[in-house]
Design an enzyme around this catalytic site. Structure first.
Site, PDB file in Angstrom:
ATOM      1  N   ASP A 138     -31.263 -23.982  13.383  1.00 34.72           N
ATOM      2  CA  ASP A 138     -30.685 -22.859  14.122  1.00 34.72           C
ATOM      3  C   ASP A 138     -31.643 -21.675  14.079  1.00 34.72           C
ATOM      4  OD1 ASP A 138     -28.733 -21.704  15.713  1.00 34.72           O
ATOM      5  OD2 ASP A 138     -27.664 -20.832  14.021  1.00 34.72           O
ATOM      6  N   HIS A 145     -28.703  -9.364  19.452  1.00 38.24           N
ATOM      7  CA  HIS A 145     -27.823  -9.799  18.362  1.00 38.24           C
ATOM      8  C   HIS A 145     -28.406  -9.388  17.014  1.00 38.24           C
ATOM      9  CE1 HIS A 145     -25.166 -12.355  15.955  1.00 38.24           C
ATOM     10  NE2 HIS A 145     -26.232 -12.897  15.394  1.00 38.24           N
ATOM     11  N   GLU A 212     -24.110 -19.800  21.650  1.00 41.03           N
ATOM     12  CA  GLU A 212     -25.506 -20.247  21.630  1.00 41.03           C
ATOM     13  C   GLU A 212     -25.721 -21.332  22.675  1.00 41.03           C
ATOM     14  OE1 GLU A 212     -27.182 -21.225  17.854  1.00 41.03           O
ATOM     15  OE2 GLU A 212     -25.997 -19.752  16.742  1.00 41.03           O
ATOM     16  N   ASP A 244     -21.832 -22.032  17.038  1.00 39.04           N
ATOM     17  CA  ASP A 244     -22.222 -22.102  15.631  1.00 39.04           C
ATOM     18  C   ASP A 244     -21.224 -21.269  14.817  1.00 39.04           C
ATOM     19  OD1 ASP A 244     -23.888 -22.736  13.426  1.00 39.04           O
ATOM     20  OD2 ASP A 244     -24.844 -20.769  13.587  1.00 39.04           O
ATOM     21  N   GLN A 251     -20.408 -16.114   3.886  1.00 37.60           N
ATOM     22  CA  GLN A 251     -21.844 -15.907   4.111  1.00 37.60           C
ATOM     23  C   GLN A 251     -22.351 -14.694   3.331  1.00 37.60           C
ATOM     24  OE1 GLN A 251     -22.781 -15.773   8.270  1.00 37.60           O
ATOM     25  NE2 GLN A 251     -24.950 -15.372   7.967  1.00 37.60           N
ATOM     26  N   TYR A 255     -25.454 -15.838   0.847  1.00 38.88           N
ATOM     27  CA  TYR A 255     -26.658 -16.038   1.665  1.00 38.88           C
ATOM     28  C   TYR A 255     -27.955 -15.593   1.000  1.00 38.88           C
ATOM     29  CZ  TYR A 255     -27.576 -11.242   3.343  1.00 38.88           C
ATOM     30  OH  TYR A 255     -27.911  -9.926   3.437  1.00 38.88           O
ATOM     31  N   THR A 370     -27.273 -16.750  18.256  1.00 43.73           N
ATOM     32  CA  THR A 370     -26.300 -16.051  19.096  1.00 43.73           C
ATOM     33  C   THR A 370     -26.997 -15.342  20.249  1.00 43.73           C
ATOM     34  OG1 THR A 370     -25.052 -15.676  17.081  1.00 43.73           O
ATOM     35  CG2 THR A 370     -24.372 -14.436  19.027  1.00 43.73           C
TER      36      THR A 370
HETATM   37 CA    CA Z   1     -26.213 -19.212  14.588  1.00 47.36          CA
END
Ligand code: CA
Length: 437
Positions: A138, A145, A212, A244, A251, A255, A370
């Site tokens: 991805d 975005h 996406e 997605d 997250q 992350y 995105t």
């Molecule tokens: Ca994504």
């Protein structure tokens, strides 16, 4: 790079009436691929081509051996439960099959009688992921975005210094990619209420979608051999629509330092249809950087890419809820955006992905990230539309949303539209949120 040919003639019409209905978006100029079988059957999955409200069963057509040369070779590859064998053949075979199918399905074709029994109503079919996806990557190619999301965390410095030089990406999970998905709200850890405290654990409270496109790789490259930008698009089979899904609260806690993990891999939904790059040739656009933006490094720059590396593909996100469906309300449109506003091109993604020698394989899927546009109503996620959950959306039937609730269904659609040319649809990536287990 595919050029215009007789399959793109806007005057072509099919002998199948529904193909000539612009609202469907499956004219003889489109011919997207899928993998399907009759609904609720135990029959084998097989490749099909979309035409009007029907699917041409390509495995059944292959058994009649109607074509010769490269088209015959390509059609023979459609006797598989996925499109991978066809994908591996390369653009000359893909193009030959497109031409043969176009000639077979257009008005006046002598093959009409032979093909009619091989058409299956889309409404009576079920769909599979159209290829065995070995790897899913991805990217993050919308500057709009990246800026909007970055601003929520770093108001004065939203973009990290690498953004305008590196097509940012990460390796995702292929096993949880599906079509028409219904999935349980993910459960996981969330950031402690106080620093140093014990993290929370429970159902995700900030479940989001991401608009996406997905890039399906056709022919791959051997490990250690990079794909130059001028050759990159020859390795791309086509594009699909991709959601997605993202668990924002999971997250935020997990992350750092390695990136998203369980906040992304519980589900990713694609449209069952792949529109080939050749079908998109009439919708190419120059790939340009705005004044003041840095030019990409030489390995990511090229004349073809600058002249026509972008695609004019319109994207739309709609939402329905348990309440709205119960009341018979139409789904609410949440955003509209366009792929041509992306900061990196399809070719640049392939070239960058392989510049270190990484090998791509037929059926690999690259997500664009995105695809938000410059305007507020072009934001491709709730994170942006609600300013991180601070500004709820009011839906036309009176409900409000910051993030997705159980029963919510998100449908992402894509289409190509221009005056004088039939509308091309990508179908839709449709997914529904079920309560957490
Ligand atoms: Ca994504």
């Amino acid at each position: 790079m595919s050029v215009l040919n007789e399959t793109h003639d806007p005057a072509l019409r099919s002998w199948l009436a529904s193909a000539n209905d612009d609202a469907r978006g499956f004219p003889v100029q489109n011919l997207p691929y899928c993998v399907f079988r009759p609904a609720s059957s135990q029959e084998a999955w097989r490749p099909g081509a979309g035409i009007g409200d029907r699917i041409l069963d390509l495995a059944a057509l292959a058994r009649t051996q109607p074509f010769s040369g490269e088209a015959a070779r390509a059609l023979a590859a459609c006797q598989d439960s996925g499109l991978n064998t066809l994908m591996a053949l390369g653009p000359a075979c893909w193009s030959a099959l497109r031409l043969a199918l176009s000639r077979a399905l257009r008005e006046g074709s002598p093959m009409q009688q032979a093909i009619e029994p091989l058409l299956v109503a889309q409404a009576e079919a079920e769909f599979s992921v159209p290829a065995r996806i070995g790897d899913y990557t991805d990217f993050y190619i919308s500057l709009h975005h990246a800026t909007a999301v970055g601003r929520q965390f770093r108001p004065d410095n939203p973009l990290l210094p690498n953004y305008k030089w590196v097509p940012i990406g990460y390796h995702g999970r292929a096993s949880s990619i599906g079509v028409a998905q219904q999935f349980h709200r993910p459960v996981g850890q969330t950031r402690p209420a106080q620093e140093g405290g014990t993290p929370g654990f429970g159902p995700c409270a900030r479940l989001d979608y991401e608009v996406e496109l997905g890039v399906f790789i056709g022919t791959g490259n051997p490990l250690g051999r990079r794909i130059g930008l001028e050759d990159a698009e020859a390795h791309v089979f086509g594009l699909t629509v991709l959601n997605d899904w993202s668990a924002r609260d999971l997250q935020a806690w997990e992350y750092q330092p390695l990136g998203p993990f369980l906040s992304k891999n519980f589900a990713s939904t694609i449209s069952p249809w792949i529109v080939t790059l050749e079908a998109l040739a009439p919708f190419r656009a120059p790939f340009q950087r705005a004044a003041g933006e840095p030019m990409p490094l030489p390995y990511l720059s090229g004349a073809q890419n600058s002249a026509a590396g972008a695609f004019d593909v319109r994207l739309q996100a709609t939402l329905s809820t348990a309440q709205s469906r119960g009341q018979g309300e139409a789904a609410a449109t949440l955003s509209r955006s366009n792929f041509r506003d992306a900061y990196w091109s399809v070719g640049q993604l392939v070239t960058h992905h392989t510049v270190n020698g990484c090998n791509l394989q037929p059926g690999d899927l690259l997500g664009t990230g995105t695809l938000s546009g410059p305007e507020p109503d072009q934001a491709g996620s709730l994170l942006e539309l609600t300013q991180g959950g601070k500004t709820p959306l009011t839906l036309p039937w009176g409900e409000t949303r910051t993030f997705l609730q159980d029963g919510d269904e998100v449908s992402l659609g894509a289409e190509c539209v221009k005056p004088g040319y039939p509308r091309l649809s990508f179908g839709a990536a449709v997914g529904r949120v079920l309560p957490a287990l």
